[in-house]
Design a protein around this motif. Structure first.
Motif, PDB file in Angstrom:
ATOM      1  N   ASP A   3     -12.769  -4.992 -29.503  1.00 55.63           N
ATOM      2  CA  ASP A   3     -14.089  -5.520 -30.107  1.00 55.63           C
ATOM      3  C   ASP A   3     -14.959  -6.600 -30.807  1.00 55.63           C
ATOM      4  O   ASP A   3     -15.682  -6.226 -31.261  1.00 55.63           O
ATOM      5  CB  ASP A   3     -14.047  -3.670 -31.632  1.00 55.63           C
ATOM      6  N   PHE A   4     -14.370  -7.474 -31.113  1.00 57.22           N
ATOM      7  CA  PHE A   4     -14.934  -8.403 -31.401  1.00 57.22           C
ATOM      8  C   PHE A   4     -15.354  -9.203 -30.506  1.00 57.22           C
ATOM      9  O   PHE A   4     -16.365  -9.691 -30.457  1.00 57.22           O
ATOM     10  CB  PHE A   4     -13.419  -9.114 -32.245  1.00 57.22           C
ATOM     11  N   SER A  95     -20.416  -6.396 -29.066  1.00 58.00           N
ATOM     12  CA  SER A  95     -20.571  -6.672 -30.201  1.00 58.00           C
ATOM     13  C   SER A  95     -21.167  -8.184 -31.364  1.00 58.00           C
ATOM     14  O   SER A  95     -22.050  -8.812 -30.433  1.00 58.00           O
ATOM     15  CB  SER A  95     -19.038  -7.477 -30.727  1.00 58.00           C
ATOM     16  N   HIS A  96     -21.287  -7.368 -32.631  1.00 53.67           N
ATOM     17  CA  HIS A  96     -22.405  -8.862 -33.227  1.00 53.67           C
ATOM     18  C   HIS A  96     -21.901  -9.969 -32.532  1.00 53.67           C
ATOM     19  O   HIS A  96     -22.701 -11.478 -32.924  1.00 53.67           O
ATOM     20  CB  HIS A  96     -22.469  -8.826 -34.869  1.00 53.67           C
ATOM     21  N   GLU A  98     -20.492 -11.680 -30.121  1.00 53.89           N
ATOM     22  CA  GLU A  98     -21.012 -11.990 -28.565  1.00 53.89           C
ATOM     23  C   GLU A  98     -22.728 -11.699 -28.807  1.00 53.89           C
ATOM     24  O   GLU A  98     -22.892 -13.186 -28.116  1.00 53.89           O
ATOM     25  CB  GLU A  98     -20.798 -10.702 -28.066  1.00 53.89           C
ATOM     26  N   LYS A 249     -24.630  -8.681 -38.833  1.00 54.50           N
ATOM     27  CA  LYS A 249     -24.427  -7.829 -39.097  1.00 54.50           C
ATOM     28  C   LYS A 249     -24.304  -6.893 -39.559  1.00 54.50           C
ATOM     29  O   LYS A 249     -24.249  -5.565 -39.806  1.00 54.50           O
ATOM     30  CB  LYS A 249     -22.611  -8.214 -39.033  1.00 54.50           C
TER      31      LYS A 249
END
Length: 253
Positions: A3-4, A95-96, A98, A249
């Motif tokens: 997810d990261f 993801s934030h 990315e 984020k």
């Protein structure tokens, strides 16, 4: 899937951003090349019997670099100025981290590479056209095609070239952070905030040095001050990129 960060997902995000903005980017590149051609043409006409001074070429590189690089960075996350666009941006399946990396790829790496390539695409023919072949090789340290990365501007770092690029990255990182910090008019608001901060730093430095000189102590540019400035120059871009990540984020529309 992580997810990261996911390499495949990041690649798709890069391609999506290019697909959404390629027309604007290509037009911007063509416009920059056209403006630089016009600028150098005016310089050639005005100095028909003179060589291109390398300081002139370096100034012609760095002034637009700081101006355009800062403006582009301040507009990268401009989707948040509109609720609909902001929602679409937040809903992109990435993801934030990315999204931040995508922003750094386009606004820092790709921008710098393309900007430099476009500059030399115009500068090399112009400087060669203006070259006086009767000059000795020694004279081309001042005349001829300039190495825009060889600029002595700060005396507190070991390498003037690296220091100038880091200073540019520092300024650009502040404007990139401003693009997620301010909802509207991020370029103006970030610029004004930066000038106020710079003025306050100048006042503090001036008063500190004045007090030091009044007390017969040397304070200005002592070794530890130079070392501190060098460290801050390296850390500033990373610091503001980190702030951008956490602000991104926590972003809501």
């Amino acid at each position: 899937m992580n997810d990261f960060f996911s390499g495949k997902r990041f690649q798709l995000l890069i391609l999506q951003h290019w697909a959404d903005n390629r027309k604007r980017y290509l037009l911007s590149i063509a416009a920059y090349i056209g403006v630089m051609m016009l600028w150098f043409l005016v310089a050639i006409i005005g100095n028909s019997q003179e060589d291109f001074d390398q300081n002139f070429q370096k100034a012609s590189y760095y002034l637009p670099l700081f101006a355009l690089g800062s403006f582009y960075a301040s507009q990268y996350f401009s989707q948040f100025s509109s609720t609909a666009k902001g929602i679409n941006f937040l809903m992109v399946p990435a993801s934030h981290f990315e999204k931040l990396l995508c922003g750094l790829f386009y606004s820092v790496l790709l921008f710098l590479v393309l900007f430099t390539a476009c500059f030399y695409l115009v500068d090399i023919p112009a400087s060669q056209f203006m070259k006086d072949h009767s000059r000795s090789a020694e004279d081309y340290r001042t005349y001829g095609t300039a190495n825009v990365f060889d600029v002595e501007i700060f005396d507190f770092a070991d390498s003037a070239r690296v220091s100038l690029l880091l200073f540019y990255l520092s300024v650009q990182s502040v404007f990139l952070f401003g693009s997620v910090l301010f909802r509207r008019y991020s370029f103006l608001k970030t610029g004004i905030s930066g000038m106020v901060f710079g003025f306050l730093v100048f006042i503090i430095a001036y008063l500190s040095n004045k007090a030091a000189f009044d007390n017969d102590t040397v304070f200005l540019f002592t070794p530890w001050v130079r070392q501190l400035l060098s460290i801050l120059t390296w850390l500033t871009p990373v610091f503001f990129w980190t702030l951008t990540y956490f602000r991104l984020k926590a972003k809501q529309v």
